[in-house]
Design an enzyme around this catalytic site. Structure first.
Site, short mmCIF file in Angstrom:
data_model
loop_
_atom_site.label_atom_id
_atom_site.label_comp_id
_atom_site.label_asym_id
_atom_site.label_seq_id
_atom_site.Cartn_x
_atom_site.Cartn_y
_atom_site.Cartn_z
N SER A 148 0.87 -1.21 0.16
CA SER A 148 -0.06 0.02 -0.08
C SER A 148 0.84 1.36 -0.02
CB SER A 148 -0.99 0.09 0.93
OG SER A 148 -1.87 0.82 0.96
N ASP A 224 -9.97 -5.72 -3.33
CA ASP A 224 -9.39 -4.52 -2.54
C ASP A 224 -10.25 -3.45 -2.53
OD1 ASP A 224 -7.87 -2.51 -1.69
OD2 ASP A 224 -5.78 -3.39 -2.45
N HIS A 257 -7.15 -5.97 0.53
CA HIS A 257 -6.26 -5.22 0.94
C HIS A 257 -5.36 -5.58 2.19
CE1 HIS A 257 -4.17 -1.17 -0.09
NE2 HIS A 257 -4.09 -0.89 1.15
#
Lengths: 279, 279
Positions: A148, A224, A257
């Site tokens: 991320s 995600d 995620h």
């Protein structure tokens, strides 16, 4: 440069260790974690994979949740996980999870009040590797990965320092932060309103300007929750294709995620890096 | 009996799911987590390993830190992780990590104020397996494992219900709680001062009284900071030897009480259970 060992856990025959040290470039006390595989206790020097974590994380999340030690132990690769920002009561902060402490974005801030401490780019590129290589039984072969915000960091660091890294990978990276909410908020605060100064920290822009790149692997979950608004993987992919850069991008059906995604594919990332680290 | 799915994460091709439900025996709302391997999405019924966590944990610690999904996915075994006590603002609690919420000790409390909610033994032995087996694509083959307070729970549950479990294992279990500080404090509060009533929840005593036992595996770190004062593995070992019960006890040089220890040996535990679950 003093460095203090704060904890030790045996893990897969090797050692997970946390350290505290004063960072000169961040102007504060920092923690990092290192996993030293068994080979490092047997007089061997091992290569290093640096891992950059995402928003709100510290050095602990990846070490506790990724499961990377299983394969790092087998392959003989050290893993280093820094914190995600400068820390401490004297360090500027904000009342939100995506700015301030825990959200350093791996850049060098130029704006008040952030510029006093927020120089995570220099920390990750210069100070931390120098400390690791002078302290532990490691070679100077480095690769870098992250998740991320840390995926953004890994791509930016590798794009700007292609000679210093053997390979780069990322899970769910923020691929085009100049045009997405997390990135715009952080870059405006840390770097100011002049968007020309944001280009140095935007993987899509850096890639489109690049003449050289290291082998790269990206995994992105299709479930995600941040993919559409925050990550823009497709921009990175289009530029890579246009420029014929060797980035393998895998879209994974059903994955989100979280660290449940990372742990599911961390083996393939470490095997990818091993090809270049162990050459 | 209503049960609400509160989160879903894809993991190693299977699904990590959390659920909330009203527990009748605990008289409160409870959370648990289940990992369903890919085989469970393909019309197959899979056996179940129940995991009991240690002091201060919830259903999340083991699922996030053990790395068990890698092998559970390969072997086709579901993993169920309950919470470690009843929960909620109406549930009695204490100002310490080793009594009250997060410290249910897998027993049925008889003493005020604990007896209103603290019936984790019945929850783990009866209510939860019934709920799991009526809700998910699982067989009625069960094994059980756990860590520290949860290792105590797993051994006690298997010793008192040998017909219901295929195998049992434990990491760093509290082997003789009637004579060690954590156990004495909890048993006195939950069960009262009459030590005759503690015997039903003490693995060493149960083992010395047992006529039958299931295959059992214990791993214990030799650098475990609680080994000497709290765990008393050697008592369990002496009794097992005396009675010729098949408990494999492995002492591991250098390993401590943490999840870094559990994750290092979780594969061997799941392979052990698979021998009996998949017969």
């Amino acid at each position: 440069m003093s460095i203090e060992n704060t904890s030790v856990n045996k893990s897969f025959g090797g050692w997970h260790k946390r350290y505290s040290h004063h960072s000169k470039v961040l102007n504060c006390q920092m923690q990092f974690a290192i996993y030293l595989p068994p080979q490092a206790s047997n007089g061997e020097k091992v290569p290093v994979l640096y891992w950059l974590s995402g928003l709100t994380c510290t050095d602990e999340n990846f070490m506790q949740k990724s499961g990377i030690q299983l394969l790092a132990s087998e392959l003989g690769i050290a893993i280093v996980a820094p914190d995600t920002s400068p820390r401490g009561k004297d360090v500027a902060d904000a009342d939100s999870y995506d700015l301030g402490q825990g959200a350093g974005f791996y850049l060098n801030a130029t704006q008040e009040p952030w510029n006093k401490h927020y120089h995570m780019y220099d920390y990750v590129v210069e100070e931390l590797p120098a400390l690791i290589e002078s302290t532990f039984p490691v070679t100077d072969k480095r690769s870098i990965s992250g998740h991320s915000m840390g995926g953004h960091g890994a791509l930016v660091v590798a794009l700007r320092n292609a000679a210093a890294y053997q390979s780069v990978s990322a899970f769910s990276p923020i691929c085009h932060p100049s045009i997405t909410p997390w990135g715009k908020k952080a870059f405006a605060a840390y770097l100011g309103r002049d968007k020309a100064l944001w280009r140095d920290y935007d993987a899509s822009i850096l890639l489109s300007d690049a003449t050289d790149f290291v082998p790269a692997l990206v995994d992105q979950g299709l479930a995600d929750e941040f993919l559409k608004e925050q990550l823009k993987t497709e921009h990175l992919q289009s530029i890579a294709k246009l420029k014929d850069f060797p980035i393998q991008i895998n879209y994974r059906e059903g994955y989100d995620h979280s660290y449940y995604f990372i742990s599911s594919f961390i083996e393939s990332h470490l095997r990818f890096h091993a090809k270049y680290l162990k050459k």
